[in-house]
Design a protein around this motif. Sequence first.
Motif, PDB file in Angstrom:
ATOM      1  N   TYR A   1       6.597  -3.066   1.240  1.00  0.00           N
ATOM      2  CA  TYR A   1       7.376  -1.832   1.146  1.00  0.00           C
ATOM      3  C   TYR A   1       8.682  -1.955   1.922  1.00  0.00           C
ATOM      4  CZ  TYR A   1       4.407   1.374  -1.394  1.00  0.00           C
ATOM      5  OH  TYR A   1       3.731   2.008  -2.389  1.00  0.00           O
TER       6      TYR A   1
ATOM      7  N   ALA B   1      -3.115  -4.188   4.916  1.00  0.00           N
ATOM      8  CA  ALA B   1      -2.228  -3.075   5.263  1.00  0.00           C
ATOM      9  C   ALA B   1      -0.896  -3.606   5.762  1.00  0.00           C
ATOM     10  CB  ALA B   1      -2.883  -2.185   6.320  1.00  0.00           C
TER      11      ALA B   1
ATOM     12  N   ILE C   1       1.039  -4.904   2.816  1.00  0.00           N
ATOM     13  CA  ILE C   1       1.617  -3.797   2.048  1.00  0.00           C
ATOM     14  C   ILE C   1       2.854  -3.255   2.753  1.00  0.00           C
ATOM     15  CG2 ILE C   1       1.210  -1.449   1.230  1.00  0.00           C
ATOM     16  CD1 ILE C   1      -1.765  -2.250   0.998  1.00  0.00           C
TER      17      ILE C   1
ATOM     18  N   LEU D   1      -1.735  -1.563  -2.664  1.00  0.00           N
ATOM     19  CA  LEU D   1      -2.253  -0.354  -2.012  1.00  0.00           C
ATOM     20  C   LEU D   1      -3.442   0.197  -2.803  1.00  0.00           C
ATOM     21  CD1 LEU D   1      -1.874   1.770   0.191  1.00  0.00           C
ATOM     22  CD2 LEU D   1      -0.347   2.976  -1.345  1.00  0.00           C
TER      23      LEU D   1
ATOM     24  N   ILE E   1      -4.003   6.016  -3.051  1.00  0.00           N
ATOM     25  CA  ILE E   1      -4.634   6.642  -1.885  1.00  0.00           C
ATOM     26  C   ILE E   1      -5.641   7.701  -2.324  1.00  0.00           C
ATOM     27  CG2 ILE E   1      -4.182   7.992   0.186  1.00  0.00           C
ATOM     28  CD1 ILE E   1      -1.485   6.642   0.316  1.00  0.00           C
TER      29      ILE E   1
ATOM     30  N   THR F   1      -6.393  -2.061  -2.157  1.00  0.00           N
ATOM     31  CA  THR F   1      -6.995  -1.905  -0.837  1.00  0.00           C
ATOM     32  C   THR F   1      -7.698  -0.554  -0.716  1.00  0.00           C
ATOM     33  OG1 THR F   1      -5.087  -3.122  -0.068  1.00  0.00           O
ATOM     34  CG2 THR F   1      -6.527  -2.228   1.605  1.00  0.00           C
TER      35      THR F   1
ATOM     36  N   ALA G   1       1.535   4.838  -5.618  1.00  0.00           N
ATOM     37  CA  ALA G   1       0.936   4.738  -4.292  1.00  0.00           C
ATOM     38  C   ALA G   1       0.075   5.966  -4.015  1.00  0.00           C
ATOM     39  CB  ALA G   1       2.043   4.610  -3.247  1.00  0.00           C
TER      40      ALA G   1
END
Lengths: 138, 499, 115
Positions: C13, C6, C9, C42, B179, C45, B175
């Motif tokens: 999670y 979002a 996601i 994630l 990001i 996106t 993750a």
Amino acid sequence: MTSIILRTATRYMFPPLLVFSIYILLRGHHYPGGGFVGGLFAGSAFALYTLAFDVADARRLIRIDPRDITAAGLAAALLSGIPPLFTDHAFLTGTWWEVPLFSGATMDIGTPLIFDIGVYLVVFGVLLTLVFVLGEEE
Amino acid sequence: MTLLPALPIMIPLAGAVLCMLLRKSVVLQKAIALATSGILLLTAVCLMVHTRTGTIAVMHVGHWQAPFGITLAVDMLSCVMLLLTGLLAVGISFYACFDLDQPRMQFGFFPLMLILLMGVNGAFVTGDLFNLYVWFEVLLTASFILLALGGERPQLEGSVKYVALNLLSSALFLAGIGILYGMAGTLNLAELAVVVQQGERGGLVTMVAVMFLMAFGIKAGMFPLYFWLPASYPTPPIVVTALFSGLLTKVGVYSLIRVFTLVFSTDPEFLHGLILVGAGLTMLSGVLAAAAQFEMRKILAVHIVSQIGYIVMGLGLFTQLALTGTIFYLIHIMIVKTNLFLVAGAVNRIKGTYELKKLGGLYKEKPGLSILFIISAMSLAGVPPLSGFFAKLALIIAGLRQEAWLIVGVALGVSLLTLYSMTKIWSYVFWEPAPEPLPDLNPMPSGKWIMFLLPMIGFTILTIGIGVFAGPIFDYADAAAGQLMNPQGYIDAVLGGGG
Amino acid sequence: MEVLLAIVIGVLYGGGLYLMMRRNLIQLIIGLGLLSHGANLLIFTAGGLRKGGAPILAEGEKAFAALPSDPLPQALILTAIVISFAVTAFALVLFLRTYEVVGTDDVDELKETDT
């Protein structure tokens, strides 16, 4: 699992699946496809066979231990990185050779293909090991 | 020598392939594992010679230039880690040849060990964040199987915890990568450093940095994320534990050092402060947990945690001297800790147990083994003139210069408690007579016994050697820390074309 | 679209973490699977949602007519999927063995190594 429908279907599905897996493998250089998907296809063909018959039959059909296939695939992937070193390029640089075919035609064969075949074999071998281990568990 | 940075990955892979193909013959596998480890060590030495003047060996795999391709970049820190990995690999495969049971060797201990080494080395040489993730998964998968190999109940229980928490850490890591990619548009560490230094997205960078701190913190065994470690490390055969304790948590620590010196160095007050707090608590909780244990492997396993605290402390202080201390500490701990586990394995081999309260009187029976233990144990506690003393000295001086009194106090206190733990093992196992005399389960002929002890003797000599030649090693660590504190050299080497 | 993803996601999670804390081996593994799906989505996106063709130049072309979509997040996700496939397969076998040996699928019962 001894369904006659599944068995009969598997007999007919099995060869086309294997041929198709090789088609996917070769197609992968320019279009969607490649060693990973191809290996999955071939692996699923054998998984289907294992489901329809049983693990011992599938093992007899393939003859080679899947772990050997995995090792061979890893070796192919590793070796595909070696040729560019002789022309002073970095490890794994794509290198191509023109292979003459009949009547003047040529075909390009390159290290990416060898790498992809390695991936194909690794995926195939690992998947089969998994299917056989889980199948023999019961 | 453009190939040099890739060799630490290629050699173990080749060895693993050979071992897999020859899996019927354990003897050949042993030979291959030993040869591979030896070649690995030689490669590391070559790389060390190549980079000793501060050049960074860079290779763009497949001739795809950075930042588009995967770059392998070896600086002095990577070299140190590679060298230590090579040393441990030689020692541990040698020990495994004598100690490990036949079924485990037949079932693929050696190929798995080599794959693990490939993953570890890959993590040390890569200059790309996603590639680092891939190497992590390679080494984790190998370690999962090594941990569960044999399938005894404690092993399986430990593996479940280990697998679950490490997969959680991988998901966090992934993750964070996502990001970071969305923010910077690159995953090449050098280019990431450039983008982050421009400092447009300060808050987001800090958030991602904390995600990486958690992900690597789980893998490194930092407080409060280390609970999988004492639950799983003491369960497999001691060779596997020694291998893990020497390499796995250290890969986590290496990644922390790499990422927090190169990329996330823009907000040291918060981030490195956080690391420092974590370091102090890691040291303390590890050593306190060890004080309550009465099983040799468990004591040593929770001590891994407390030692991680020391290593990370240098990163938290974030000065050149502190990082020098960290690197010196890594050199010291990887050898000493592995050696202690091997000695514990030898004790178990003779007496068939790790329980302190059942053991005793080994000094009389095996004075050689006892001396090997006490030297390593004293080194771990930081008694001069052994390697641990200089490592701790550098860290504590660095702490004093930063006027970080609290962490220095904790470090000194933990050092004393470590000494207590080690003397506890010493007095129970070696010094005092056993409550009930245990028979020697494994009377080896003296020739074989010496061979069995050889890796431990080697590691012990290294421990003393690091203490005696602390000066030159300190200079080397200082140069490596200098490279870390001035990442411009690394960035230029990776992004400057060439290769 | 980003908002929708979002939320998805977040749900992945949340569901993943909830299942991981259910103390049941099978739910643990499903939870881990959901977590890795969440992470993959994630990446997808965060890598930027954009409609576009494949980033391959046709013969003779020097530049793209329209901005192509970014292939890298997809490559990263593919790699991550492959890895999580392998790891999940291993975890399944491991948990099956554990269930057979220990005789329970309650994670709380796995405490032989705790002291």
